[in-house]
Scaffold this active site. Structure first.
Site, PDB file in Angstrom:
ATOM      1  N   ALA A   1       1.583  -0.482  -6.539  1.00 53.07           N
ATOM      2  CA  ALA A   1       1.351   0.354  -7.716  1.00 53.07           C
ATOM      3  C   ALA A   1       2.548   1.292  -7.855  1.00 53.07           C
ATOM      4  O   ALA A   1       3.254   1.562  -6.879  1.00 53.07           O
ATOM      5  CB  ALA A   1       0.069   1.149  -7.530  1.00 53.07           C
TER       6      ALA A   1
ATOM      7  N   GLY B   1      -0.429  -2.846  -4.155  1.00 52.38           N
ATOM      8  CA  GLY B   1      -0.985  -3.536  -5.331  1.00 52.38           C
ATOM      9  C   GLY B   1      -0.365  -4.900  -5.554  1.00 52.38           C
ATOM     10  O   GLY B   1      -0.994  -5.784  -6.152  1.00 52.38           O
TER      11      GLY B   1
ATOM     12  N   GLU C   1      -2.268  -7.131  -3.354  1.00 55.15           N
ATOM     13  CA  GLU C   1      -3.606  -7.285  -3.953  1.00 55.15           C
ATOM     14  C   GLU C   1      -3.572  -8.219  -5.161  1.00 55.15           C
ATOM     15  O   GLU C   1      -4.487  -9.017  -5.374  1.00 55.15           O
ATOM     16  CB  GLU C   1      -4.150  -5.901  -4.339  1.00 55.15           C
ATOM     17  CG  GLU C   1      -4.475  -5.067  -3.103  1.00 55.15           C
ATOM     18  CD  GLU C   1      -4.706  -3.603  -3.408  1.00 55.15           C
ATOM     19  OE1 GLU C   1      -3.793  -2.966  -3.997  1.00 55.15           O
ATOM     20  OE2 GLU C   1      -5.771  -3.089  -3.085  1.00 55.15           O
TER      21      GLU C   1
ATOM     22  N   GLU D   1      -0.553   1.477   1.944  1.00 53.56           N
ATOM     23  CA  GLU D   1      -1.174   2.663   1.340  1.00 53.56           C
ATOM     24  C   GLU D   1      -1.510   3.740   2.368  1.00 53.56           C
ATOM     25  O   GLU D   1      -1.508   4.942   2.051  1.00 53.56           O
ATOM     26  CB  GLU D   1      -2.464   2.270   0.592  1.00 53.56           C
ATOM     27  CG  GLU D   1      -2.243   1.499  -0.687  1.00 53.56           C
ATOM     28  CD  GLU D   1      -2.179  -0.013  -0.493  1.00 53.56           C
ATOM     29  OE1 GLU D   1      -1.954  -0.467   0.649  1.00 53.56           O
ATOM     30  OE2 GLU D   1      -2.344  -0.734  -1.493  1.00 53.56           O
TER      31      GLU D   1
HETATM   32  N1  COA Z   1       6.477   2.580  -6.995  1.00 50.50           N
HETATM   33  C1  COA Z   1       7.487   3.139  -7.691  1.00 50.50           C
HETATM   34  N2  COA Z   1       8.776   2.849  -7.494  1.00 50.50           N
HETATM   35  C2  COA Z   1       9.063   1.943  -6.539  1.00 50.50           C
HETATM   36  C3  COA Z   1       8.081   1.337  -5.769  1.00 50.50           C
HETATM   37  C4  COA Z   1       6.732   1.677  -6.026  1.00 50.50           C
HETATM   38  N3  COA Z   1       5.708   1.130  -5.363  1.00 50.50           N
HETATM   39  N4  COA Z   1       8.669   0.488  -4.896  1.00 50.50           N
HETATM   40  C5  COA Z   1      10.000   0.588  -5.122  1.00 50.50           C
HETATM   41  N5  COA Z   1      10.246   1.459  -6.119  1.00 50.50           N
HETATM   42  C6  COA Z   1      11.537   1.852  -6.674  1.00 50.50           C
HETATM   43  C7  COA Z   1      12.273   2.807  -5.766  1.00 50.50           C
HETATM   44  O1  COA Z   1      11.809   4.121  -5.909  1.00 50.50           O
HETATM   45  C8  COA Z   1      13.699   2.602  -6.259  1.00 50.50           C
HETATM   46  O2  COA Z   1      13.849   3.309  -7.460  1.00 50.50           O
HETATM   47  P1  COA Z   1      15.210   4.176  -7.734  1.00 50.50           P
HETATM   48  O3  COA Z   1      16.316   3.152  -7.699  1.00 50.50           O
HETATM   49  O4  COA Z   1      14.986   4.754  -9.089  1.00 50.50           O
HETATM   50  O5  COA Z   1      15.299   5.160  -6.624  1.00 50.50           O
HETATM   51  C9  COA Z   1      13.732   1.130  -6.597  1.00 50.50           C
HETATM   52  O6  COA Z   1      12.383   0.740  -6.771  1.00 50.50           O
HETATM   53  C10 COA Z   1      14.346   0.283  -5.500  1.00 50.50           C
HETATM   54  O7  COA Z   1      13.628   0.515  -4.308  1.00 50.50           O
HETATM   55  P2  COA Z   1      14.321   0.905  -2.914  1.00 50.50           P
HETATM   56  O8  COA Z   1      13.302   1.623  -2.071  1.00 50.50           O
HETATM   57  O9  COA Z   1      15.601   1.612  -3.163  1.00 50.50           O
HETATM   58  O10 COA Z   1      14.620  -0.539  -2.324  1.00 50.50           O
HETATM   59  P3  COA Z   1      14.699  -0.979  -0.795  1.00 50.50           P
HETATM   60  O11 COA Z   1      15.225  -2.365  -0.800  1.00 50.50           O
HETATM   61  O12 COA Z   1      15.407   0.029   0.010  1.00 50.50           O
HETATM   62  O13 COA Z   1      13.154  -0.986  -0.295  1.00 50.50           O
HETATM   63  C11 COA Z   1      10.799  -1.441  -0.466  1.00 50.50           C
HETATM   64  C12 COA Z   1      12.217  -1.854  -0.870  1.00 50.50           C
HETATM   65  C13 COA Z   1       9.826  -2.325  -1.237  1.00 50.50           C
HETATM   66  C14 COA Z   1      10.595  -1.668   1.050  1.00 50.50           C
HETATM   67  C15 COA Z   1      10.575   0.044  -0.787  1.00 50.50           C
HETATM   68  O14 COA Z   1      10.939   0.263  -2.153  1.00 50.50           O
HETATM   69  C16 COA Z   1       9.144   0.516  -0.625  1.00 50.50           C
HETATM   70  O15 COA Z   1       8.713   0.769   0.486  1.00 50.50           O
HETATM   71  N6  COA Z   1       8.399   0.673  -1.746  1.00 50.50           N
HETATM   72  C17 COA Z   1       7.079   1.247  -1.744  1.00 50.50           C
HETATM   73  C18 COA Z   1       6.071   0.284  -1.159  1.00 50.50           C
HETATM   74  C19 COA Z   1       4.692   0.905  -1.172  1.00 50.50           C
HETATM   75  O16 COA Z   1       4.402   1.873  -0.489  1.00 50.50           O
HETATM   76  N7  COA Z   1       3.816   0.294  -1.948  1.00 50.50           N
HETATM   77  C20 COA Z   1       2.441   0.695  -2.049  1.00 50.50           C
HETATM   78  C21 COA Z   1       2.232   1.504  -3.251  1.00 50.50           C
HETATM   79  S1  COA Z   1       0.509   1.920  -3.412  1.00 50.50           S
END
Ligand code: COA
Length: 265
Positions: A64, A118, A121, A141
């Site tokens: 999400a 999400g 999911e 989460e």
């Molecule tokens: N919601 C909002 N933005 C998200 C996102 C999410 N769930 N997942 C990634 N993004 C955004 C980042 O904030 C970043 O935005 P920016 O460039 O404006 O800063 C962009 O996507 C790229 O992500 P980044 O974290 O820089 O890439 P990465 O390769 O270093 O890491 C992930 C990738 C997926 C491991 C990492 O983005 C992450 O942990 N995301 C969240 C996962 C999460 O907790 N999901 C559950 C949500 S309920």
């Protein structure tokens, strides 16, 4: 639709989450667009099955959209979860929304990278998951102070069992594609370049079968997980009612006459 793209090729509707710069994070609008696309796919007689995937090579959907819900209160959080459940149920169980007799169509998740929160999911709400070898699955989460809210606590147990589900849910650790295959969370792992081709082959295969039987199987399987519904009774009903369908006449006639069945859509 601004957050997804859709295209129909050879009757297969491919729905692509198109927020690559945000790792295809699922804001509320994106989820509603996915729901609408799936409903339209179920209703469109041209469509024989669907593929759900993410744009780019890194993410299916990284959860999400955290920036969207970071300031939500209890009321908004509850609504967000209820709406998300509705989207997932529409994918898994289209018929519940289809009182007009429209058939539920098969949806495969082409998991092309991170499927977190999400995103995991969403993949689990699809009827089958095929992953590229770089895919990662997780429910992180717990790191954000919330439990999963789009069905993750329930569908993960259904797919991989309570022990493994609890490990993933409580640690928030992601698993790689090979582990997901070992756990039964996905049914195939393929090279990323092959992912959509392999998914198309699976959709085509299912689409060559009796649409009415596919619909009935999806209904019966869903009922296994539905409290207060007797799936065995459902199966008896669906089996019996199949005897009045054109698909049944065609399928049995084809077998007896040693020819390939041609089911009408
Ligand atoms: N919601 C909002 N933005 C998200 C996102 C999410 N769930 N997942 C990634 N993004 C955004 C980042 O904030 C970043 O935005 P920016 O460039 O404006 O800063 C962009 O996507 C790229 O992500 P980044 O974290 O820089 O890439 P990465 O390769 O270093 O890491 C992930 C990738 C997926 C491991 C990492 O983005 C992450 O942990 N995301 C969240 C996962 C999460 O907790 N999901 C559950 C949500 S309920």
């Amino acid at each position: 639709m601004t957050n997804i793209t859709t295209e129909i090729t050879e009757g297969i509707l491919t729905i692509t989450i198109n927020r690559e710069s945000k790792m295809n994070a699922l804001n509320i609008e994106t989820l509603q667009e996915i729901k609408q696309a799936v409903i339209e796919g179920n209703e469109n007689p041209e469509v024989v099955g669907m593929i759900l995937t993410g744009a780019g090579t890194k993410a299916f959907a990284a959860g999400a959209d955290i920036s969207e819900f970071a300031n939500f209160n209890v009321e908004k959080g509850t609504q967000m979860s209820a709406d998300g459940h509705d989207v997932m149920n529409t994918i898994e169980d289209g018929h519940m929304h289809q009182w007009d007799g429209t058939k539920t169509k098969f949806v495969v998740a082409a998991v092309n990278g991170y499927a977190l929160g999400g995103g995991c999911e969403l993949a689990m709400a699809c009827h089958m998951r095929i992953a590229s070898s770089n895919a990662k699955f997780g429910q992180p989460e717990v790191n954000l102070g919330v439990p999963p809210g789009y069905g993750g606590t329930q569908r993960l147990i259904q797919l991989i069992g309570k022990g493994r589900a609890l490990e993933m849910l409580l640690t928030g650790d992601a698993i790689d594609a090979q582990t997901a295959l070992n756990y039964g969370l996905v049914t195939k792992v393929v090279d990323q370049a092959e992912l959509l081709t392999v998914c198309r082959e699976v959709v085509k295969k299912v689409a060559s079968k009796s649409p009415s039987a596919v619909h009935k199987i999806l209904k019966c399987v869903s009922d296994f997980y539905r409290p207060n519904v007797n799936g065995m009774q459902r199966e008896i009903y669906e089996f019996g009612s199949a005897f009045s369908t054109e698909d049944f006449s065609e399928g049995t006639d084809a077998f007896l006459n040693k020819r390939k069945a041609e089911f009408k859509r």
